[in-house]
Scaffold this motif. Sequence first.
Motif, PDB file in Angstrom:
ATOM      1  N   SER A  17     -37.918  16.032  67.350  1.00 23.42           N
ATOM      2  CA  SER A  17     -39.102  16.756  66.892  1.00 23.42           C
ATOM      3  C   SER A  17     -39.024  18.194  67.394  1.00 23.42           C
ATOM      4  CB  SER A  17     -40.371  16.076  67.404  1.00 23.42           C
ATOM      5  OG  SER A  17     -41.535  16.748  66.948  1.00 23.42           O
ATOM      6  N   PRO A  18     -38.423  19.081  66.625  1.00 17.77           N
ATOM      7  CA  PRO A  18     -38.260  20.464  67.082  1.00 17.77           C
ATOM      8  C   PRO A  18     -39.583  21.220  67.105  1.00 17.77           C
ATOM      9  CG  PRO A  18     -37.507  20.225  64.815  1.00 17.77           C
ATOM     10  CD  PRO A  18     -37.812  18.847  65.307  1.00 17.77           C
ATOM     11  N   TYR A  19     -39.624  22.247  67.921  1.00 17.05           N
ATOM     12  CA  TYR A  19     -40.767  23.163  67.913  1.00 17.05           C
ATOM     13  C   TYR A  19     -40.757  23.945  66.602  1.00 17.05           C
ATOM     14  CZ  TYR A  19     -42.001  22.471  72.833  1.00 17.05           C
ATOM     15  OH  TYR A  19     -42.419  21.946  74.024  1.00 17.05           O
ATOM     16  N   ARG A  20     -41.914  24.019  65.953  1.00 20.09           N
ATOM     17  CA  ARG A  20     -42.029  24.677  64.646  1.00 20.09           C
ATOM     18  C   ARG A  20     -43.111  25.751  64.722  1.00 20.09           C
ATOM     19  NH1 ARG A  20     -43.097  19.356  61.262  1.00 20.09           N
ATOM     20  NH2 ARG A  20     -43.033  20.731  59.449  1.00 20.09           N
TER      21      ARG A  20
ATOM     22  N   ARG B 109     -33.183  15.987  63.179  1.00 24.19           N
ATOM     23  CA  ARG B 109     -34.621  15.801  63.221  1.00 24.19           C
ATOM     24  C   ARG B 109     -35.011  14.397  62.789  1.00 24.19           C
ATOM     25  NH1 ARG B 109     -39.061  19.024  59.513  1.00 24.19           N
ATOM     26  NH2 ARG B 109     -40.838  17.745  60.111  1.00 24.19           N
TER      27      ARG B 109
ATOM     28  N   SER C  72     -38.061  14.923  73.005  1.00 23.12           N
ATOM     29  CA  SER C  72     -36.805  15.333  72.394  1.00 23.12           C
ATOM     30  C   SER C  72     -37.033  16.424  71.343  1.00 23.12           C
ATOM     31  CB  SER C  72     -36.118  14.136  71.733  1.00 23.12           C
ATOM     32  OG  SER C  72     -35.033  14.565  70.935  1.00 23.12           O
ATOM     33  N   GLU C  73     -36.414  17.569  71.562  1.00 24.06           N
ATOM     34  CA  GLU C  73     -36.491  18.645  70.570  1.00 24.06           C
ATOM     35  C   GLU C  73     -35.565  18.370  69.393  1.00 24.06           C
ATOM     36  OE1 GLU C  73     -36.599  22.717  72.011  1.00 24.06           O
ATOM     37  OE2 GLU C  73     -37.016  21.981  74.038  1.00 24.06           O
ATOM     38  N   GLU C  74     -34.587  17.506  69.595  1.00 29.08           N
ATOM     39  CA  GLU C  74     -33.722  17.114  68.488  1.00 29.08           C
ATOM     40  C   GLU C  74     -34.496  16.251  67.502  1.00 29.08           C
ATOM     41  OE1 GLU C  74     -29.328  15.086  67.702  1.00 29.08           O
ATOM     42  OE2 GLU C  74     -30.269  14.963  69.669  1.00 29.08           O
TER      43      GLU C  74
ATOM     44  N   GLN D 237     -44.751  21.188  68.777  1.00 27.78           N
ATOM     45  CA  GLN D 237     -43.833  20.049  68.762  1.00 27.78           C
ATOM     46  C   GLN D 237     -44.671  18.788  68.575  1.00 27.78           C
ATOM     47  OE1 GLN D 237     -41.984  18.905  72.464  1.00 27.78           O
ATOM     48  NE2 GLN D 237     -40.119  18.188  71.450  1.00 27.78           N
TER      49      GLN D 237
ATOM     50  N   ARG E 144     -45.270  27.888  68.772  1.00 28.03           N
ATOM     51  CA  ARG E 144     -44.684  26.765  68.057  1.00 28.03           C
ATOM     52  C   ARG E 144     -45.268  25.443  68.527  1.00 28.03           C
ATOM     53  NH1 ARG E 144     -38.332  28.691  68.744  1.00 28.03           N
ATOM     54  NH2 ARG E 144     -38.635  30.826  67.942  1.00 28.03           N
TER      55      ARG E 144
END
Length: 365
Positions: A286-289, A2, A282-284, A264, A262
């Motif tokens: 900034s991941p979905y939360r 992250r 990029s989910e790496e 992002q 979620r």
Amino acid sequence: MRDQRAPILYHDGVETPAPDEDQVIGEIITSMTRESEATAARYKHAVRASHAKISGVVIGEFQVLPDLPPELSQGLFARPGTHPVIVRFAQGPGEILKDSVSTHRGMAIKVLGVAGETLPGHAADTQDFVFATEPVFPNPDARGFLGSMKQLEAGTKAPEAVKAAVSQTARAIDGVVKAVKGESAPLLDFFGHQPLHPLAEPYYSQAALRYGDHIAKLAAFPATPAQGALADEDLHPGDDPDAFRHAVTAFFRGQAAVFELRAQLCLNLNDMPIEDASKPWSEEASPYRTVARIVLPAQDAMSAPRRAYADDVLSFRPAHSLAAHRPLGSLMRARLKTYQALSNVRHARNVTPEAEPRAIAGVPA
């Protein structure tokens, strides 16, 4: 890993409209209106210009989670609590086709009882989120979508067998792409989405929206073991022309579905652009939360009164929004105007006034 950078702050300068954008959006509306008029003549009834075929419409609760960190505790998500919600699942085309034409699919969410400043022209206390099955949109902006829309309009007159063949071919080619690259090609997925269970897939905003002080994309992810068990199960739309509808209604007949909503967050405008809806964030980095849960209990997802209400009275569109969640970017600015114009056409043609629900009790049982 992250990215540890703070999410960027929203400001009015994050959007950069093209000089001819209004003209392009006008052409999109003209093309989609012609498509709507063609399908209305075919069915003797106006249907949505996209996501016309409903798979199910359900009611439940939208639960904003407690103890969110400051960057996620924004807008609708600033205070924990529960709101009534209406969710409509549908197929992608603006036509009522057999499910052998398996294209992208949609999940439209209407949250009731929200508080706060709304966008101009939206006087109700509702917040809509309009999601689809691909994380990004096939076209970067309004001009790109105009080109695709003209092709879709031309294809409306094609025989349904041809559309089914195109969908099957797109799925096959996309399967090869996914095997090589590890992800689907957005344009191929748009025309040839795998026939998976509608309640077992994630759905995405695809483009950006304001997230209070920040900017984000949103998505809804299946969150029960029963939904997870369906994730790799292909349906058979060639055998059943309404396979997706039957799968959704059968599921809700005996059990609940839950989706996690979620967010992002955008960390910078170069790697996570607002004006290009075709570029993945990029989910790496900034991941979905998770910020909320959508809890949909067992119910009749396709009673005749509810289906008529969802198809002919309700509208789901990005303009039904709090100012804190204003849609952003070229594609979203096009959606703000086109959804309104096409809703007006549909309701006028059917002589059925549009009405925003004031309470969940107004949704037919």
